[in-house]
Design an enzyme around this catalytic site. Structure first.
Site, PDB file in Angstrom:
ATOM      1  N   ASN A  24       0.868  -1.180   0.000  1.00  0.00           N
ATOM      2  CA  ASN A  24       0.000   0.000   0.000  1.00  0.00           C
ATOM      3  C   ASN A  24       0.907   1.233   0.000  1.00  0.00           C
ATOM      4  O   ASN A  24       1.487   1.569   1.029  1.00  0.00           O
ATOM      5  CB  ASN A  24      -0.894  -0.028   1.248  1.00  0.00           C
ATOM      6  CG  ASN A  24      -1.725   1.235   1.377  1.00  0.00           C
ATOM      7  OD1 ASN A  24      -1.766   2.067   0.461  1.00  0.00           O
ATOM      8  ND2 ASN A  24      -2.386   1.388   2.513  1.00  0.00           N
ATOM      9  N   LYS A  74       0.152   4.266  -0.270  1.00  0.00           N
ATOM     10  CA  LYS A  74      -0.471   5.468   0.326  1.00  0.00           C
ATOM     11  C   LYS A  74      -0.230   6.664  -0.593  1.00  0.00           C
ATOM     12  O   LYS A  74      -0.168   6.497  -1.805  1.00  0.00           O
ATOM     13  CB  LYS A  74       0.014   5.671   1.764  1.00  0.00           C
ATOM     14  CG  LYS A  74      -0.147   4.388   2.590  1.00  0.00           C
ATOM     15  CD  LYS A  74       0.044   4.568   4.062  1.00  0.00           C
ATOM     16  CE  LYS A  74      -0.110   3.208   4.759  1.00  0.00           C
ATOM     17  NZ  LYS A  74      -0.010   3.304   6.215  1.00  0.00           N
ATOM     18  N   HIS A 110      -9.390   1.041   5.128  1.00  0.00           N
ATOM     19  CA  HIS A 110      -8.112   1.315   5.790  1.00  0.00           C
ATOM     20  C   HIS A 110      -8.334   2.287   6.950  1.00  0.00           C
ATOM     21  O   HIS A 110      -9.150   3.201   6.855  1.00  0.00           O
ATOM     22  CB  HIS A 110      -7.109   1.905   4.791  1.00  0.00           C
ATOM     23  CG  HIS A 110      -5.704   1.882   5.327  1.00  0.00           C
ATOM     24  ND1 HIS A 110      -5.246   2.814   6.219  1.00  0.00           N
ATOM     25  CD2 HIS A 110      -4.689   1.007   5.144  1.00  0.00           C
ATOM     26  CE1 HIS A 110      -4.002   2.517   6.552  1.00  0.00           C
ATOM     27  NE2 HIS A 110      -3.639   1.429   5.907  1.00  0.00           N
ATOM     28  N   GLU A 129      -6.722   4.725   7.950  1.00  0.00           N
ATOM     29  CA  GLU A 129      -6.515   6.143   7.624  1.00  0.00           C
ATOM     30  C   GLU A 129      -7.765   6.733   6.991  1.00  0.00           C
ATOM     31  O   GLU A 129      -8.073   7.904   7.188  1.00  0.00           O
ATOM     32  CB  GLU A 129      -5.282   6.290   6.718  1.00  0.00           C
ATOM     33  CG  GLU A 129      -3.995   6.061   7.514  1.00  0.00           C
ATOM     34  CD  GLU A 129      -2.847   5.457   6.724  1.00  0.00           C
ATOM     35  OE1 GLU A 129      -2.876   5.487   5.480  1.00  0.00           O
ATOM     36  OE2 GLU A 129      -1.920   4.931   7.368  1.00  0.00           O
ATOM     37  N   GLU A 170      -4.990  -4.826  10.609  1.00  0.00           N
ATOM     38  CA  GLU A 170      -3.991  -3.778  10.783  1.00  0.00           C
ATOM     39  C   GLU A 170      -4.260  -3.034  12.091  1.00  0.00           C
ATOM     40  O   GLU A 170      -5.064  -2.093  12.117  1.00  0.00           O
ATOM     41  CB  GLU A 170      -4.062  -2.776   9.619  1.00  0.00           C
ATOM     42  CG  GLU A 170      -3.771  -3.389   8.266  1.00  0.00           C
ATOM     43  CD  GLU A 170      -3.201  -2.366   7.290  1.00  0.00           C
ATOM     44  OE1 GLU A 170      -2.165  -2.668   6.686  1.00  0.00           O
ATOM     45  OE2 GLU A 170      -3.771  -1.266   7.156  1.00  0.00           O
ATOM     46  N   GLY A 206       2.793   2.471  10.802  1.00  0.00           N
ATOM     47  CA  GLY A 206       3.735   3.578  10.648  1.00  0.00           C
ATOM     48  C   GLY A 206       4.423   3.985  11.937  1.00  0.00           C
ATOM     49  O   GLY A 206       5.037   5.050  12.015  1.00  0.00           O
ATOM     50  N   SER A 266       3.812  -1.876  10.372  1.00  0.00           N
ATOM     51  CA  SER A 266       5.260  -1.919  10.577  1.00  0.00           C
ATOM     52  C   SER A 266       5.855  -3.294  10.275  1.00  0.00           C
ATOM     53  O   SER A 266       6.773  -3.754  10.955  1.00  0.00           O
ATOM     54  CB  SER A 266       5.620  -1.471  11.999  1.00  0.00           C
ATOM     55  OG  SER A 266       5.181  -0.142  12.220  1.00  0.00           O
ATOM     56  N   GLY A 310       3.096  -1.067   4.270  1.00  0.00           N
ATOM     57  CA  GLY A 310       3.121   0.358   3.957  1.00  0.00           C
ATOM     58  C   GLY A 310       4.537   0.806   3.627  1.00  0.00           C
ATOM     59  O   GLY A 310       5.021   0.641   2.505  1.00  0.00           O
ATOM     60  N   GLY A 311       5.221   1.360   4.619  1.00  0.00           N
ATOM     61  CA  GLY A 311       6.548   1.947   4.408  1.00  0.00           C
ATOM     62  C   GLY A 311       7.517   1.057   3.639  1.00  0.00           C
ATOM     63  O   GLY A 311       8.180   1.516   2.700  1.00  0.00           O
TER      64      GLY A 311
HETATM   65  P1  13P Z   1       3.262   0.523   7.642  1.00  0.00           P
HETATM   66  O1  13P Z   1       3.798  -0.767   7.078  1.00  0.00           O
HETATM   67  O2  13P Z   1       3.963   1.743   7.117  1.00  0.00           O
HETATM   68  O3  13P Z   1       3.145   0.474   9.140  1.00  0.00           O
HETATM   69  O4  13P Z   1       1.755   0.673   7.084  1.00  0.00           O
HETATM   70  C1  13P Z   1       0.900  -0.415   7.157  1.00  0.00           C
HETATM   71  C2  13P Z   1      -0.327  -0.069   6.401  1.00  0.00           C
HETATM   72  O5  13P Z   1      -1.102   0.796   6.791  1.00  0.00           O
HETATM   73  C3  13P Z   1      -0.591  -0.814   5.155  1.00  0.00           C
HETATM   74  O6  13P Z   1      -1.881  -0.585   4.693  1.00  0.00           O
END
Ligand code: 13P
Length: 253
Positions: A8, A10, A95, A97, A167, A173, A212, A233-234
């Site tokens: 993802n 983002k 998600h 967010e 999640e 994050g 993470s 994510g990251g």
């Molecule tokens: P991180 O891996 O950056 O923590 O993000 C996870 C995420 O929200 C994937 O959708």
């Protein structure tokens, strides 16, 4: 059960860096282990390019959001049918967010999921508790409500086309990861909710872990019985790390 590694992105990358990241992944796509499914979810403006670059590889392209209506006067929105028309095969919904910054409710997320299923796209449905929910011991209740509130309306054949992602919000994050026991326990709980719809739903729906997740913790997380891969994510923005996660997923096969 296949193991899935989904990235993802983002609201990150620009045209040049997105193209470079996809190229790096495509170059290594030949070494994706059998039984591993790789998905990338770039921002809307780069989806067409991603579909073209990934054509003929085993990398599937997903969107990060869609509108629940098929078309109409919804300025700035993107429908599931538009995504389908450009070759996108999946879409993230629910998600945290979007729940947090765009006030998306379980009911709305259910409508978006329905719109995706109606177009034959794969919904990647996210759920997870906040830090205070876990601290007060409400984490199972929160995830149960999120799943029932959004997914309760679907038939078994529809449910079997969904990918779930757990999640925990406190892990996204933050560098904090759920322990392998916390992940396995919640995934087993989610699997038991699926089981209420019948054994085939529980057996067929993959449940990914997100929060993470990176090459240093993926082996122990992916190694859990009910963890069928990760939503990243990251670490999905760095080709080397993402490819390492894909390699680790192959070890589960
Ligand atoms: P991180 O891996 O950056 O923590 O993000 C996870 C995420 O929200 C994937 O959708």
């Amino acid at each position: 059960m296949r193991t899935i590694v989904a990235g993802n992105w983002k609201m990150n990358t620009d045209r040049a860096s997105a193209a470079a990241l996809i190229s790096a992944l495509v170059k290594s796509a030949g070494s994706i282990a059998d039984g591993v499914q790789v998905i990338i979810a770039p921002p809307f403006p780069f989806l067409s390019m991603a579909v073209e670059q990934c054509a003929g590889t085993r990398i599937m392209v997903a969107a990060q959001n869609c509108h629940q209506a098929e078309k109409g006067a919804y300025t700035g929105e993107v429908s599931a049918s538009m995504l389908k028309s450009i070759g996108v095969q999946a879409c993230i919904v629910g998600h945290s967010e979007r729940r947090q910054y765009f006030s998306e409710s379980d009911a709305l997320i259910g409508e978006k999921t329905a719109a995706l299923l109606a177009q034959g796209l794969i919904p990647i449905f996210c759920c997870g508790e906040k830090k205070e929910d876990r601290e007060s011991g409400r984490h199972y209740d929160v995830v149960t409500e999120q799943m029932k509130g959004a997914l309760g309306r679907f038939t078994n054949p529809e449910l079997e086309r969904i990918i779930l992602a757990y999640e925990p919000v406190w892990a996204i994050g933050t560098g904090l990861t759920a322990s392998k026991e916390q992940a396995q326990d919640m995934h087993a709980h989610m699997r038991s909710l699926l089981h209420m719809h019948g054994p085939s739903v529980a057996e067929r729906v993959p449940i990914l872990y997100g929060g993470s997740c990176n090459p240093s913790n993926a082996e122990s997380l992916f190694g859990q019985h009910d963890v069928n891969g990760g939503l990243i994510g990251g670490a999905s923005l760095l080709a080397e790390q993402f490819l390492e996660l894909v390699r680790i997923a192959g070890m589960k096969q």
